[in-house]
Design a protein around this motif. Structure first.
Motif, PDB file in Angstrom:
ATOM      1  N   GLN A 227       0.849  -1.194   0.000  1.00 54.41           N
ATOM      2  CA  GLN A 227       0.000   0.000   0.000  1.00 54.41           C
ATOM      3  C   GLN A 227       0.884   1.244   0.000  1.00 54.41           C
ATOM      4  OE1 GLN A 227      -3.450  -0.391   2.456  1.00 54.41           O
ATOM      5  NE2 GLN A 227      -3.516   1.804   2.900  1.00 54.41           N
ATOM      6  N   VAL A 228       0.478   2.265  -0.753  1.00 54.54           N
ATOM      7  CA  VAL A 228       1.267   3.487  -0.888  1.00 54.54           C
ATOM      8  C   VAL A 228       0.911   4.504   0.190  1.00 54.54           C
ATOM      9  CG1 VAL A 228       1.779   5.424  -2.428  1.00 54.54           C
ATOM     10  CG2 VAL A 228       1.596   3.120  -3.350  1.00 54.54           C
ATOM     11  N   GLY A 229      -0.370   4.587   0.582  1.00 52.81           N
ATOM     12  CA  GLY A 229      -0.812   5.559   1.578  1.00 52.81           C
ATOM     13  C   GLY A 229      -1.519   4.893   2.745  1.00 52.81           C
ATOM     14  N   TYR A 230      -1.421   5.536   3.919  1.00 55.39           N
ATOM     15  CA  TYR A 230      -2.024   4.990   5.140  1.00 55.39           C
ATOM     16  C   TYR A 230      -2.082   6.113   6.168  1.00 55.39           C
ATOM     17  CZ  TYR A 230      -2.665   1.733   9.078  1.00 55.39           C
ATOM     18  OH  TYR A 230      -3.147   1.054  10.167  1.00 55.39           O
ATOM     19  N   GLN A 231      -3.027   6.043   7.082  1.00 55.30           N
ATOM     20  CA  GLN A 231      -3.048   6.996   8.188  1.00 55.30           C
ATOM     21  C   GLN A 231      -3.584   6.331   9.443  1.00 55.30           C
ATOM     22  OE1 GLN A 231      -5.238  10.300   6.708  1.00 55.30           O
ATOM     23  NE2 GLN A 231      -7.170   9.228   6.600  1.00 55.30           N
ATOM     24  N   ALA A 232      -3.145   6.847  10.589  1.00 55.41           N
ATOM     25  CA  ALA A 232      -3.568   6.281  11.873  1.00 55.41           C
ATOM     26  C   ALA A 232      -3.556   7.378  12.927  1.00 55.41           C
ATOM     27  CB  ALA A 232      -2.631   5.149  12.290  1.00 55.41           C
ATOM     28  N   TRP A 233      -4.440   7.226  13.923  1.00 57.31           N
ATOM     29  CA  TRP A 233      -4.462   8.120  15.078  1.00 57.31           C
ATOM     30  C   TRP A 233      -3.437   7.606  16.077  1.00 57.31           C
ATOM     31  CZ3 TRP A 233      -6.803  12.673  15.187  1.00 57.31           C
ATOM     32  CH2 TRP A 233      -7.851  12.909  14.302  1.00 57.31           C
ATOM     33  N   LEU A 234      -2.444   8.437  16.405  1.00 61.29           N
ATOM     34  CA  LEU A 234      -1.377   8.051  17.320  1.00 61.29           C
ATOM     35  C   LEU A 234      -1.404   8.922  18.571  1.00 61.29           C
ATOM     36  CD1 LEU A 234       1.631   7.702  14.832  1.00 61.29           C
ATOM     37  CD2 LEU A 234      -0.040   5.966  15.495  1.00 61.29           C
ATOM     38  N   CYS A 235      -0.848   8.381  19.658  1.00 61.57           N
ATOM     39  CA  CYS A 235      -0.736   9.125  20.908  1.00 61.57           C
ATOM     40  C   CYS A 235       0.416   8.550  21.716  1.00 61.57           C
ATOM     41  CB  CYS A 235      -2.032   9.039  21.714  1.00 61.57           C
ATOM     42  SG  CYS A 235      -2.372   7.379  22.365  1.00 61.57           S
ATOM     43  N   THR A 236       0.731   9.222  22.801  1.00 62.83           N
ATOM     44  CA  THR A 236       1.605   8.652  23.820  1.00 62.83           C
ATOM     45  C   THR A 236       0.734   8.473  25.054  1.00 62.83           C
ATOM     46  OG1 THR A 236       2.323  10.814  24.610  1.00 62.83           O
ATOM     47  CG2 THR A 236       3.675   9.766  22.921  1.00 62.83           C
ATOM     48  N   SER A 237       0.906   7.359  25.741  1.00 67.40           N
ATOM     49  CA  SER A 237       0.029   7.066  26.867  1.00 67.40           C
ATOM     50  C   SER A 237       0.746   6.190  27.880  1.00 67.40           C
ATOM     51  CB  SER A 237      -1.227   6.349  26.361  1.00 67.40           C
ATOM     52  OG  SER A 237      -2.095   6.053  27.425  1.00 67.40           O
ATOM     53  N   SER A 238       0.598   6.537  29.147  1.00 66.23           N
ATOM     54  CA  SER A 238       1.167   5.720  30.214  1.00 66.23           C
ATOM     55  C   SER A 238       0.242   4.531  30.457  1.00 66.23           C
ATOM     56  CB  SER A 238       1.311   6.553  31.485  1.00 66.23           C
ATOM     57  OG  SER A 238       1.871   5.771  32.513  1.00 66.23           O
ATOM     58  N   GLN A 239       0.787   3.323  30.333  1.00 66.67           N
ATOM     59  CA  GLN A 239       0.002   2.101  30.473  1.00 66.67           C
ATOM     60  C   GLN A 239       0.682   1.148  31.447  1.00 66.67           C
ATOM     61  OE1 GLN A 239      -3.000   1.575  28.903  1.00 66.67           O
ATOM     62  NE2 GLN A 239      -2.754   3.698  28.270  1.00 66.67           N
ATOM     63  N   VAL A 240      -0.120   0.382  32.160  1.00 64.51           N
ATOM     64  CA  VAL A 240       0.425  -0.662  33.027  1.00 64.51           C
ATOM     65  C   VAL A 240       0.998  -1.749  32.123  1.00 64.51           C
ATOM     66  CG1 VAL A 240      -0.124  -2.447  34.725  1.00 64.51           C
ATOM     67  CG2 VAL A 240      -1.170  -0.173  34.904  1.00 64.51           C
ATOM     68  N   VAL A 241       2.278  -2.046  32.306  1.00 67.64           N
ATOM     69  CA  VAL A 241       2.929  -3.052  31.462  1.00 67.64           C
ATOM     70  C   VAL A 241       3.393  -4.270  32.258  1.00 67.64           C
ATOM     71  CG1 VAL A 241       3.639  -1.420  29.680  1.00 67.64           C
ATOM     72  CG2 VAL A 241       5.146  -1.847  31.626  1.00 67.64           C
ATOM     73  N   GLY A 242       3.217  -4.235  33.568  1.00 69.47           N
ATOM     74  CA  GLY A 242       3.616  -5.382  34.371  1.00 69.47           C
ATOM     75  C   GLY A 242       3.395  -5.118  35.849  1.00 69.47           C
ATOM     76  N   TYR A 243       3.801  -6.086  36.655  1.00 75.80           N
ATOM     77  CA  TYR A 243       3.651  -5.989  38.104  1.00 75.80           C
ATOM     78  C   TYR A 243       4.962  -6.396  38.759  1.00 75.80           C
ATOM     79  CZ  TYR A 243      -1.269  -5.501  37.141  1.00 75.80           C
ATOM     80  OH  TYR A 243      -2.466  -5.034  36.676  1.00 75.80           O
ATOM     81  N   PHE A 244       5.251  -5.798  39.902  1.00 72.86           N
ATOM     82  CA  PHE A 244       6.459  -6.160  40.626  1.00 72.86           C
ATOM     83  C   PHE A 244       6.086  -6.599  42.034  1.00 72.86           C
ATOM     84  CE2 PHE A 244       5.794  -1.765  41.701  1.00 72.86           C
ATOM     85  CZ  PHE A 244       6.155  -1.684  43.035  1.00 72.86           C
TER      86      PHE A 244
ATOM     87  N   GLY B 179       2.972  -4.170  43.339  1.00 73.91           N
ATOM     88  CA  GLY B 179       1.966  -3.448  42.577  1.00 73.91           C
ATOM     89  C   GLY B 179       2.341  -3.323  41.119  1.00 73.91           C
ATOM     90  N   PRO B 180       1.534  -2.581  40.382  1.00 70.53           N
ATOM     91  CA  PRO B 180       1.777  -2.438  38.943  1.00 70.53           C
ATOM     92  C   PRO B 180       2.880  -1.423  38.656  1.00 70.53           C
ATOM     93  CG  PRO B 180      -0.134  -1.169  39.574  1.00 70.53           C
ATOM     94  CD  PRO B 180       0.315  -1.907  40.807  1.00 70.53           C
ATOM     95  N   PHE B 181       3.503  -1.557  37.490  1.00 71.56           N
ATOM     96  CA  PHE B 181       4.384  -0.498  37.021  1.00 71.56           C
ATOM     97  C   PHE B 181       3.965  -0.117  35.609  1.00 71.56           C
ATOM     98  CE2 PHE B 181       6.732  -4.385  36.041  1.00 71.56           C
ATOM     99  CZ  PHE B 181       7.169  -4.186  34.743  1.00 71.56           C
ATOM    100  N   SER B 182       4.187   1.147  35.306  1.00 66.39           N
ATOM    101  CA  SER B 182       3.724   1.709  34.040  1.00 66.39           C
ATOM    102  C   SER B 182       4.896   2.137  33.181  1.00 66.39           C
ATOM    103  CB  SER B 182       2.830   2.923  34.302  1.00 66.39           C
ATOM    104  OG  SER B 182       1.690   2.544  35.019  1.00 66.39           O
TER     105      SER B 182
END
Length: 173
Positions: A36-53, A60-63
């Motif tokens: 495909q030659v063209g494409y678009q997407a809605w992007l952001c930066t976001s703090s998310q829980v990615v694991g637990y310690f 608890g969780p860590f982000s």
């Protein structure tokens, strides 16, 4: 009549859930369809829980801050390579700049079984701006991109367009 209303309510509820899910995944890596030659997407930066310690005194969780990305493989006739357009940051504000998005470009190196991402360059695009006119972004072989649209909310998003034909300027052909 009552069953029709229930069915309509279910469909409306399902549509809301699907729309909400699409809007909440703006930090993912979007895969531009191969060829495909063209494409678009809605992007952001976001703090998310990615694991637990766990520790003896507390657990608890860590982000981690996750960054929206678009992965694109050059279509036939446009060179070769696979690139990632990485949203470093986005400011949903018209002051002092006009909704700036800081984008980084990475190129995949190595082979399909063992690869890494090599940083190429960075650009800041305000609303409506694109990289189609040349510069370091284009010289690095990165796909032409544009800061196409913006939306606010709890997680502000920017719509990034990728188009190997360019945006009113030089294409990658």
């Amino acid at each position: 009549m009552r069953s029709r209303m229930k069915f309509s309510s279910i469909l409306l509820g399902l549509a809301f859930v699907v729309a909400s899910a699409a809007a909440t995944n703006c930090w993912e890596i979007y895969q531009m369809p191969i060829g495909q030659v063209g494409y678009q997407a809605w992007l952001c930066t976001s703090s998310q829980v990615v694991g637990y310690f766990w520790s003896p005194s507390w657990s608890g969780p860590f982000s981690q801050v996750l960054h929206g990305q678009i992965q694109s493989t050059t279509p036939p006739g446009y060179g070769s390579g696979t690139y990632r357009v990485y949203l470093e940051s986005f400011t949903y504000s018209g002051y002092p700049l006009n909704y700036p998005a800081v984008l980084k470009c990475y190129k995949r190196m190595g082979n399909p079984n063992s690869y890494w991402w090599l940083y190429q360059t960075q650009v800041t695009l305000e609303s409506g701006q694109g990289t189609g006119g040349g510069g370091a972004w284009m010289n690095a072989g990165c796909p032409p991109v544009t800061n196409a649209a913006q939306q606010g909310g709890s997680t502000p998003q920017v719509q990034i367009g990728v188009n190997w034909n360019g945006f009113g300027g030089k294409s990658r052909k």
